[in-house]
Design a protein around this motif. Structure first.
Motif, PDB file in Angstrom:
ATOM      1  N   GLY A 148      29.234  82.674  65.823  1.00  0.00           N
ATOM      2  CA  GLY A 148      30.232  83.119  66.784  1.00  0.00           C
ATOM      3  C   GLY A 148      31.396  82.161  66.969  1.00  0.00           C
ATOM      4  O   GLY A 148      32.518  82.581  67.264  1.00  0.00           O
ATOM      5  N   GLN A 149      31.132  80.855  66.772  1.00  0.00           N
ATOM      6  CA  GLN A 149      32.188  79.875  67.025  1.00  0.00           C
ATOM      7  C   GLN A 149      33.360  80.001  66.054  1.00  0.00           C
ATOM      8  O   GLN A 149      34.508  79.746  66.428  1.00  0.00           O
ATOM      9  CB  GLN A 149      31.612  78.463  66.968  1.00  0.00           C
ATOM     10  N   ILE A 150      33.083  80.434  64.820  1.00  0.00           N
ATOM     11  CA  ILE A 150      34.203  80.539  63.872  1.00  0.00           C
ATOM     12  C   ILE A 150      35.105  81.718  64.215  1.00  0.00           C
ATOM     13  O   ILE A 150      36.282  81.738  63.836  1.00  0.00           O
ATOM     14  CB  ILE A 150      33.721  80.647  62.403  1.00  0.00           C
ATOM     15  N   PHE A 151      34.562  82.689  64.942  1.00  0.00           N
ATOM     16  CA  PHE A 151      35.350  83.876  65.253  1.00  0.00           C
ATOM     17  C   PHE A 151      36.267  83.689  66.456  1.00  0.00           C
ATOM     18  O   PHE A 151      36.912  84.626  66.912  1.00  0.00           O
ATOM     19  CB  PHE A 151      34.426  85.080  65.437  1.00  0.00           C
ATOM     20  N   ASP A 188      19.058  70.334  66.676  1.00  0.00           N
ATOM     21  CA  ASP A 188      20.152  71.291  66.830  1.00  0.00           C
ATOM     22  C   ASP A 188      21.465  70.547  67.050  1.00  0.00           C
ATOM     23  O   ASP A 188      21.671  69.944  68.102  1.00  0.00           O
ATOM     24  CB  ASP A 188      19.856  72.227  68.007  1.00  0.00           C
ATOM     25  N   CYS A 189      22.337  70.592  66.060  1.00  0.00           N
ATOM     26  CA  CYS A 189      23.652  69.970  66.169  1.00  0.00           C
ATOM     27  C   CYS A 189      24.750  71.032  66.199  1.00  0.00           C
ATOM     28  O   CYS A 189      25.836  70.840  65.647  1.00  0.00           O
ATOM     29  CB  CYS A 189      23.883  69.013  65.002  1.00  0.00           C
ATOM     30  N   SER A 190      24.456  72.143  66.847  1.00  0.00           N
ATOM     31  CA  SER A 190      25.424  73.235  66.891  1.00  0.00           C
ATOM     32  C   SER A 190      25.830  73.620  68.299  1.00  0.00           C
ATOM     33  O   SER A 190      26.784  74.361  68.477  1.00  0.00           O
ATOM     34  CB  SER A 190      24.848  74.478  66.190  1.00  0.00           C
ATOM     35  N   ARG A 191      25.094  73.149  69.301  1.00  0.00           N
ATOM     36  CA  ARG A 191      25.369  73.591  70.667  1.00  0.00           C
ATOM     37  C   ARG A 191      25.679  72.405  71.575  1.00  0.00           C
ATOM     38  O   ARG A 191      24.991  71.394  71.536  1.00  0.00           O
ATOM     39  CB  ARG A 191      24.181  74.375  71.224  1.00  0.00           C
ATOM     40  N   ASN A 192      26.687  72.582  72.390  1.00  0.00           N
ATOM     41  CA  ASN A 192      27.086  71.639  73.426  1.00  0.00           C
ATOM     42  C   ASN A 192      27.709  70.359  72.872  1.00  0.00           C
ATOM     43  O   ASN A 192      28.810  70.000  73.228  1.00  0.00           O
ATOM     44  CB  ASN A 192      25.916  71.297  74.348  1.00  0.00           C
ATOM     45  N   GLU A 225      25.241  75.166  62.394  1.00  0.00           N
ATOM     46  CA  GLU A 225      25.735  76.518  62.159  1.00  0.00           C
ATOM     47  C   GLU A 225      27.079  76.463  61.441  1.00  0.00           C
ATOM     48  O   GLU A 225      27.241  77.017  60.359  1.00  0.00           O
ATOM     49  CB  GLU A 225      25.837  77.267  63.483  1.00  0.00           C
ATOM     50  N   GLU A 226      28.072  75.801  62.064  1.00  0.00           N
ATOM     51  CA  GLU A 226      29.370  75.606  61.406  1.00  0.00           C
ATOM     52  C   GLU A 226      29.919  74.229  61.749  1.00  0.00           C
ATOM     53  O   GLU A 226      31.123  73.993  61.666  1.00  0.00           O
ATOM     54  CB  GLU A 226      30.373  76.700  61.778  1.00  0.00           C
ATOM     55  N   THR A 227      29.020  73.316  62.090  1.00  0.00           N
ATOM     56  CA  THR A 227      29.458  71.968  62.461  1.00  0.00           C
ATOM     57  C   THR A 227      29.412  71.023  61.258  1.00  0.00           C
ATOM     58  O   THR A 227      28.826  69.953  61.308  1.00  0.00           O
ATOM     59  CB  THR A 227      28.614  71.426  63.621  1.00  0.00           C
ATOM     60  N   TYR A 228      30.020  71.481  60.174  1.00  0.00           N
ATOM     61  CA  TYR A 228      30.212  70.636  58.990  1.00  0.00           C
ATOM     62  C   TYR A 228      31.490  71.093  58.307  1.00  0.00           C
ATOM     63  O   TYR A 228      31.904  72.246  58.415  1.00  0.00           O
ATOM     64  CB  TYR A 228      29.013  70.715  58.037  1.00  0.00           C
ATOM     65  N   GLY A 288      34.420  74.751  61.789  1.00  0.00           N
ATOM     66  CA  GLY A 288      33.992  73.578  62.536  1.00  0.00           C
ATOM     67  C   GLY A 288      35.109  72.862  63.271  1.00  0.00           C
ATOM     68  O   GLY A 288      34.888  71.762  63.794  1.00  0.00           O
ATOM     69  N   LEU A 289      36.285  73.486  63.318  1.00  0.00           N
ATOM     70  CA  LEU A 289      37.430  72.852  63.959  1.00  0.00           C
ATOM     71  C   LEU A 289      37.186  72.618  65.447  1.00  0.00           C
ATOM     72  O   LEU A 289      36.691  73.494  66.148  1.00  0.00           O
ATOM     73  CB  LEU A 289      38.673  73.728  63.768  1.00  0.00           C
ATOM     74  N   MET A 290      37.471  71.410  65.914  1.00  0.00           N
ATOM     75  CA  MET A 290      37.317  71.009  67.320  1.00  0.00           C
ATOM     76  C   MET A 290      35.877  71.122  67.804  1.00  0.00           C
ATOM     77  O   MET A 290      35.617  71.348  68.986  1.00  0.00           O
ATOM     78  CB  MET A 290      38.242  71.847  68.219  1.00  0.00           C
TER      79      MET A 290
END
Length: 214
Positions: free
Chosen positions: A178-181, A98-102, A130-133, A142-144
């Protein structure tokens, strides 16, 4: 002082030879040309079975699958030699990371993780993003968040391949985004709670970009 190990590259299967050279950077006990003990590799006809035995200054490793042979290399490096043959009935033996959390693993740390997985006998890694690319034309995606560039993904894929590990991308195209929103840029495709809005053309345009990127 730790024991060192070498192998005859001309008598070693090319795929194993390549993996050992990659691993030798992380595990300097693998010397390649000289050392205390020689690693000798044999293919066996018993599907999914691997074993290692010591014969004087040699460790004879046998197996029908590359990943299980590397598992026995890991056993030799650890100094814990199994008394019985090991067995893995799966052609694909893997893990999802999992490369999407924390926190997103850096490229270097992911490589170190792949090294560990290789000597444990894994031959597949699912990279959950999830959006980390990064996506061309989507500066807020994936910003920040430490998102991987495609160059970094290629680098990791090639590194995994050198270890006999297949890297499989895992992404979200329905929800869990959710992170992109956090960015108003995506308000028009937000249904609720990180779910993409159906029947909205901009949603499908973004999904098309996701799939095309990978």
């Amino acid at each position: 002082m730790a024991n060192t190990f070498y192998w005859n590259s001309e008598k070693t299967p090319e795929s194993i030879n390549r993996a050992l050279k990659t691993l030798s950077v992380r595990y300097p006990q693998l010397k390649g040309c000289c050392g205390d003990y020689e690693l000798v590799f044999e293919r066996n006809s018993e599907d999914s079975v691997c074993a290692v035995k010591q014969d004087g200054s040699k460790y004879i490793i046998s197996g029908s699958k590359d990943n299980m042979i590397l598992r026995m290399v890991g056993a030799v490096l650890s100094g814990v030699i199994p008394e019985q043959a090991d067995y893995c009935p799966f052609n694909m033996f893997g893990v999802m990371i999992d490369c999407s959390r924390n926190a997103v693993m850096t490229v270097d740390y992911m490589k170190s993780y792949l090294d560990r997985l290789a000597i444990l006998g894994y031959n597949m890694v699912m990279l959950y993003t999830e959006e980390t690319y990064k996506i061309d034309g989507e500066p807020f995606f994936g910003l920040m968040r430490g998102a991987y560039t495609m160059e970094e993904i290629h680098e990791l894929d090639e590194y995994a391949c050198s270890l006999g590990i297949e890297m499989i991308p895992c992404i979200q195209t329905l929800a869990h985004l959710g992170q992109i929103f956090r960015w108003s840029h995506y308000n028009e495709i937000n249904d609720c709670d990180g779910v993409l809005l159906v029947d909205e053309q901009k949603t499908y345009d973004l999904i098309e970009k996701m799939i095309a990127t990978w």
